[in-house]
Design a protein around this motif. Structure first.
Motif, PDB file in Angstrom:
ATOM      1  N   UNK A 293     -25.488 -41.093  11.311  1.00  0.00           N
ATOM      2  CA  UNK A 293     -25.042 -41.047  12.054  1.00  0.00           C
ATOM      3  C   UNK A 293     -24.133 -40.352  12.634  1.00  0.00           C
ATOM      4  N   UNK A 294     -24.521 -38.725  13.092  1.00  0.00           N
ATOM      5  CA  UNK A 294     -23.714 -37.418  12.986  1.00  0.00           C
ATOM      6  C   UNK A 294     -23.914 -36.947  14.302  1.00  0.00           C
ATOM      7  N   UNK A 295     -23.080 -37.132  15.287  1.00  0.00           N
ATOM      8  CA  UNK A 295     -22.782 -36.976  16.586  1.00  0.00           C
ATOM      9  C   UNK A 295     -22.798 -35.700  17.014  1.00  0.00           C
ATOM     10  N   UNK A 296     -23.471 -34.446  17.693  1.00  0.00           N
ATOM     11  CA  UNK A 296     -22.690 -33.213  18.004  1.00  0.00           C
ATOM     12  C   UNK A 296     -21.944 -33.146  19.244  1.00  0.00           C
ATOM     13  N   UNK A 297     -21.270 -32.841  18.669  1.00  0.00           N
ATOM     14  CA  UNK A 297     -20.294 -32.735  19.755  1.00  0.00           C
ATOM     15  C   UNK A 297     -19.539 -31.513  20.502  1.00  0.00           C
ATOM     16  N   UNK A 298     -19.940 -30.461  19.662  1.00  0.00           N
ATOM     17  CA  UNK A 298     -20.403 -29.092  20.347  1.00  0.00           C
ATOM     18  C   UNK A 298     -21.276 -28.432  19.571  1.00  0.00           C
ATOM     19  N   UNK A 299     -22.350 -27.555  19.867  1.00  0.00           N
ATOM     20  CA  UNK A 299     -23.098 -26.488  19.266  1.00  0.00           C
ATOM     21  C   UNK A 299     -23.660 -25.579  20.841  1.00  0.00           C
ATOM     22  N   UNK A 300     -23.780 -24.151  19.816  1.00  0.00           N
ATOM     23  CA  UNK A 300     -24.154 -23.382  19.922  1.00  0.00           C
ATOM     24  C   UNK A 300     -25.678 -22.827  19.269  1.00  0.00           C
ATOM     25  N   UNK A 301     -26.947 -23.129  20.810  1.00  0.00           N
ATOM     26  CA  UNK A 301     -28.645 -23.594  19.639  1.00  0.00           C
ATOM     27  C   UNK A 301     -28.773 -22.245  19.341  1.00  0.00           C
ATOM     28  N   UNK A 302     -29.581 -21.925  18.563  1.00  0.00           N
ATOM     29  CA  UNK A 302     -31.143 -20.828  18.935  1.00  0.00           C
ATOM     30  C   UNK A 302     -31.833 -21.050  19.507  1.00  0.00           C
ATOM     31  N   UNK A 303     -32.589 -19.765  19.929  1.00  0.00           N
ATOM     32  CA  UNK A 303     -33.816 -20.294  21.002  1.00  0.00           C
ATOM     33  C   UNK A 303     -34.351 -22.051  20.332  1.00  0.00           C
ATOM     34  N   UNK A 304     -34.706 -21.875  19.405  1.00  0.00           N
ATOM     35  CA  UNK A 304     -35.862 -23.174  18.705  1.00  0.00           C
ATOM     36  C   UNK A 304     -34.922 -24.408  18.602  1.00  0.00           C
ATOM     37  N   UNK A 305     -33.896 -24.152  19.249  1.00  0.00           N
ATOM     38  CA  UNK A 305     -32.781 -25.339  19.078  1.00  0.00           C
ATOM     39  C   UNK A 305     -32.101 -26.033  18.073  1.00  0.00           C
ATOM     40  N   UNK A 306     -32.180 -25.281  17.082  1.00  0.00           N
ATOM     41  CA  UNK A 306     -31.767 -25.724  15.992  1.00  0.00           C
ATOM     42  C   UNK A 306     -30.360 -25.075  16.149  1.00  0.00           C
ATOM     43  N   UNK A 307     -28.754 -25.281  15.478  1.00  0.00           N
ATOM     44  CA  UNK A 307     -27.760 -24.843  15.961  1.00  0.00           C
ATOM     45  C   UNK A 307     -27.229 -23.421  14.446  1.00  0.00           C
ATOM     46  N   UNK A 308     -26.599 -22.665  15.825  1.00  0.00           N
ATOM     47  CA  UNK A 308     -25.906 -21.824  15.348  1.00  0.00           C
ATOM     48  C   UNK A 308     -24.756 -21.849  14.585  1.00  0.00           C
ATOM     49  N   UNK A 309     -23.904 -22.300  15.389  1.00  0.00           N
ATOM     50  CA  UNK A 309     -22.594 -23.599  14.756  1.00  0.00           C
ATOM     51  C   UNK A 309     -22.414 -24.315  16.194  1.00  0.00           C
ATOM     52  N   UNK A 310     -21.601 -25.420  15.771  1.00  0.00           N
ATOM     53  CA  UNK A 310     -20.942 -26.622  15.977  1.00  0.00           C
ATOM     54  C   UNK A 310     -19.809 -27.177  15.589  1.00  0.00           C
ATOM     55  N   UNK A 311     -20.072 -28.598  16.163  1.00  0.00           N
ATOM     56  CA  UNK A 311     -18.694 -29.367  15.988  1.00  0.00           C
ATOM     57  C   UNK A 311     -19.203 -30.201  15.573  1.00  0.00           C
ATOM     58  N   UNK A 312     -19.434 -31.605  14.150  1.00  0.00           N
ATOM     59  CA  UNK A 312     -20.182 -32.603  14.602  1.00  0.00           C
ATOM     60  C   UNK A 312     -18.730 -34.193  14.206  1.00  0.00           C
ATOM     61  N   UNK A 313     -19.355 -34.601  14.424  1.00  0.00           N
ATOM     62  CA  UNK A 313     -18.043 -36.388  14.468  1.00  0.00           C
ATOM     63  C   UNK A 313     -18.758 -38.007  13.999  1.00  0.00           C
ATOM     64  N   UNK A 314     -18.694 -38.025  12.568  1.00  0.00           N
ATOM     65  CA  UNK A 314     -19.497 -38.836  11.916  1.00  0.00           C
ATOM     66  C   UNK A 314     -18.226 -40.223  12.086  1.00  0.00           C
ATOM     67  N   UNK A 315     -18.697 -41.547  12.300  1.00  0.00           N
ATOM     68  CA  UNK A 315     -17.276 -43.230  12.320  1.00  0.00           C
ATOM     69  C   UNK A 315     -17.475 -43.124  10.574  1.00  0.00           C
ATOM     70  N   UNK A 316     -16.267 -42.938  10.168  1.00  0.00           N
ATOM     71  CA  UNK A 316     -16.229 -43.311   8.659  1.00  0.00           C
ATOM     72  C   UNK A 316     -15.275 -44.405   8.293  1.00  0.00           C
ATOM     73  N   UNK A 317     -15.688 -45.374   7.499  1.00  0.00           N
ATOM     74  CA  UNK A 317     -15.099 -46.578   7.614  1.00  0.00           C
ATOM     75  C   UNK A 317     -14.798 -46.701   5.616  1.00  0.00           C
ATOM     76  N   UNK A 318     -13.123 -46.210   5.518  1.00  0.00           N
ATOM     77  CA  UNK A 318     -12.396 -45.661   4.283  1.00  0.00           C
ATOM     78  C   UNK A 318     -11.970 -47.223   4.002  1.00  0.00           C
ATOM     79  N   UNK A 319     -11.674 -47.462   2.510  1.00  0.00           N
ATOM     80  CA  UNK A 319     -11.276 -48.491   1.886  1.00  0.00           C
ATOM     81  C   UNK A 319      -9.517 -48.454   2.101  1.00  0.00           C
ATOM     82  N   UNK A 320      -9.039 -49.049   1.752  1.00  0.00           N
ATOM     83  CA  UNK A 320      -7.534 -49.103   1.498  1.00  0.00           C
ATOM     84  C   UNK A 320      -7.205 -47.665   0.386  1.00  0.00           C
ATOM     85  N   UNK A 321      -6.394 -46.863   0.657  1.00  0.00           N
ATOM     86  CA  UNK A 321      -5.436 -46.417  -0.159  1.00  0.00           C
ATOM     87  C   UNK A 321      -6.721 -45.886  -1.218  1.00  0.00           C
TER      88      UNK A 321
END
Length: 504
Positions: A293-321
């Motif tokens: 699941x991606x979290x919305x950090x910031x967003x500029x939205x259209x009138x229908x609430x869809x996103x024009x531009x923004x920044x998302x964040x997601x928690x990644x589990x990264x194996x060694x090397x």
């Protein structure tokens, strides 16, 4: 070597370089001094058990801040107005030591032709170069065991605002990351980047030199460190481009992440997105068969609430090397926004996550930190548990400021706050970040100096007061809620050591 923080590990280092012997002496004890041993020569034993034949400092020869050992003083100042003691005096002081070594720091500016002529033809004295030393001394019979706290340390960190020290650390991280990425790229059929890495290492090693780091040679640091970091970053970018172009991605954005560590890590990764109307109101991130699941950090939205531009964040589990490709994909429908697990009370300057409850002080700094799980205070019960202090223009000062807790995005997994204030007449900005998924508080501070003087003021350039006393530096003071049994931890090369010192 006049910096003593890592001296107990020197036998291990010297044996690795195939040295035959060493001298455990500090010829001017500005930053610290070593323990003494009442033998002519011994086995200096390091933490890992490595031993090397070593001539020690004798008890009474000199082990005190701001001092020069008796023999070094004679060899650099006798005969002359500063020193009336001769080498005969040194022999009488240590008559029980045989062979007896008088050593000097070979500073060519302190020539003593009179001393040379007096002892040149005296059979009781023999001049030695370092490479002749081990041939003259007998085989050691005694172990001279040293541990980290046996070396008294007073380091000058804080000079130049730690700029050079921190810059070297950043350059180290960059070149090691670049080296690992280039190795993986070469094994995968790409370039080796050998020349760029070689140049990056050379600039870094020069910047790590004692006279750059400790003396504070800023012009050299400003030339060497950016050059090293630039070369490393070019290699990192080129290698990441190679891997990203050879990994599959879908959706509106591909994000490629590298874990340079030999252990798995969890990281919040951010990505910028720009879309057309109706394309997406929320996102999931896919890697292999896993969806995040991606979290919305910031967003500029259209009138229908869809996103024009923004920044998302997601928690990644990264194996060694590992090098991992993530695909940012529009989520079906308009899923419910999951709020952040951080609560904020702007009026009362309070920030709480599942781990800590942080109360900011109205005067700047921290008022308290409480463990949410146990309900116990992490900080001491004082008016302010964390703030800045320092001796500035001859006066002890404490910081005073005002906090601003920044408005977060729709479901941002962190909260940021900034304190703007003064210590004496020095303005500063102190930024902190609190996360929803761990108890760590990230801190960063910038001071804006204008020729203010930090530390004890003196016009006497030869006074015995050290300019490196921690309690006089511009520093961050933190008061943990611990009793007298609390033990500090020193993180050293090749060693982790306990210490009872108040400053670590």
């Amino acid at each position: 070597m006049s910096e003593h923080a890592m001296h107990s590990q020197i036998p291990q280092i010297l044996k690795g370089f195939d040295f035959d012997g060493a001298i455990m002496r500090t010829h001017f004890m500005m930053y610290g001094y070593n323990p003494t041993f009442d033998v002519p020569i011994g086995w200096w034993k390091g933490l890992d058990g490595s031993r090397i034949a070593t001539i020690p400092t004798y008890p009474g020869e000199g082990a005190e801040f701001g001092k020069t050992p008796v023999d070094n003083w004679i060899l650099t100042r006798y005969p002359g107005p500063e020193c009336s003691d001769s080498m005969e005096v040194f022999r009488k002081l240590f008559v029980h030591i045989h062979p007896l070594l008088a050593s000097r720091a070979d500073d060519s500016g302190l020539r003593r032709e009179g001393l040379v002529s007096k002892y040149e033809n005296n059979r009781q004295y023999q001049w030695l170069l370092l490479d002749e030393l081990m041939e003259v001394f007998p085989e050691p019979e005694t172990d001279m065991v040293t541990r980290p706290n046996d070396f008294t340390v007073r380091m000058p960190w804080g000079y130049c605002g730690n700029e050079i020290w921190n810059g070297c650390r950043n350059a180290e991280v960059q070149v090691l990351t670049a080296e690992r990425l280039s190795a993986l790229e070469f094994l995968s059929g790409g370039q080796s980047h050998e020349e760029d890495l070689d140049e990056s290492w050379k600039n870094l090693l020069l910047a790590q030199h004692h006279d750059v780091q400790i003396v504070g040679l800023l012009p050299e640091a400003h030339k060497l460190l950016p050059a090293s970091i630039h070369n490393s970053e070019e290699v990192i970018q080129s290698a990441m481009d190679f891997f990203a172009s050879n990994m599959s991605g879908e959706g509106i954005r591909q994000v490629t992440a590298f874990n340079p560590h030999s252990w798995p890590i969890s990281r919040w990764i951010t990505a910028e997105v720009d879309l057309i109307k109706g394309e997406a109101a929320a996102f999931v991130v896919r890697t292999g068969n896993e969806e995040i699941h991606a979290k919305i950090v910031s967003a500029h939205r259209f009138s229908d609430q869809s996103i024009l531009e923004g920044c998302i964040a997601f928690k990644a589990e990264l194996p060694p090397l590992s090098i991992t490709s993530f695909s940012v994909i529009p989520a079906d429908g308009n899923p419910e926004i999951v709020p952040s697990e951080i609560s904020v009370d702007i009026k009362n300057l309070r920030i709480m996550n599942p781990y800590i409850d942080l109360k900011l002080s109205p005067d700047g700094g921290f008022e308290l930190i409480r463990n949410v799980v146990t309900g116990e205070l992490i900080t001491a019960e004082v008016e302010r548990s964390a703030y800045f202090a320092g001796t500035i223009n001859g006066t002890h000062c404490e910081s005073r400021g005002r906090w601003i807790i920044h408005e977060s995005g729709e479901s941002t997994p962190w909260v940021r706050a900034s304190e703007y204030g003064f210590i004496a007449d020095i303005p500063y900005q102190f930024d902190i970040t609190i996360y929803e998924d761990n108890p760590q508080i990230d801190c960063k501070v910038m001071f804006f100096l204008n020729n203010q003087k930090i530390g004890l003021l003196s016009d006497n350039k030869r006074d015995s007061h050290s300019p490196f006393v921690h309690e006089e530096k511009l520093r961050f003071k933190f008061f943990p809620g611990v009793d007298e049994s609390f033990t500090g931890i020193r993180d050293l090369p090749f060693a982790i050591a306990h210490t009872s010192d108040s400053c670590v």
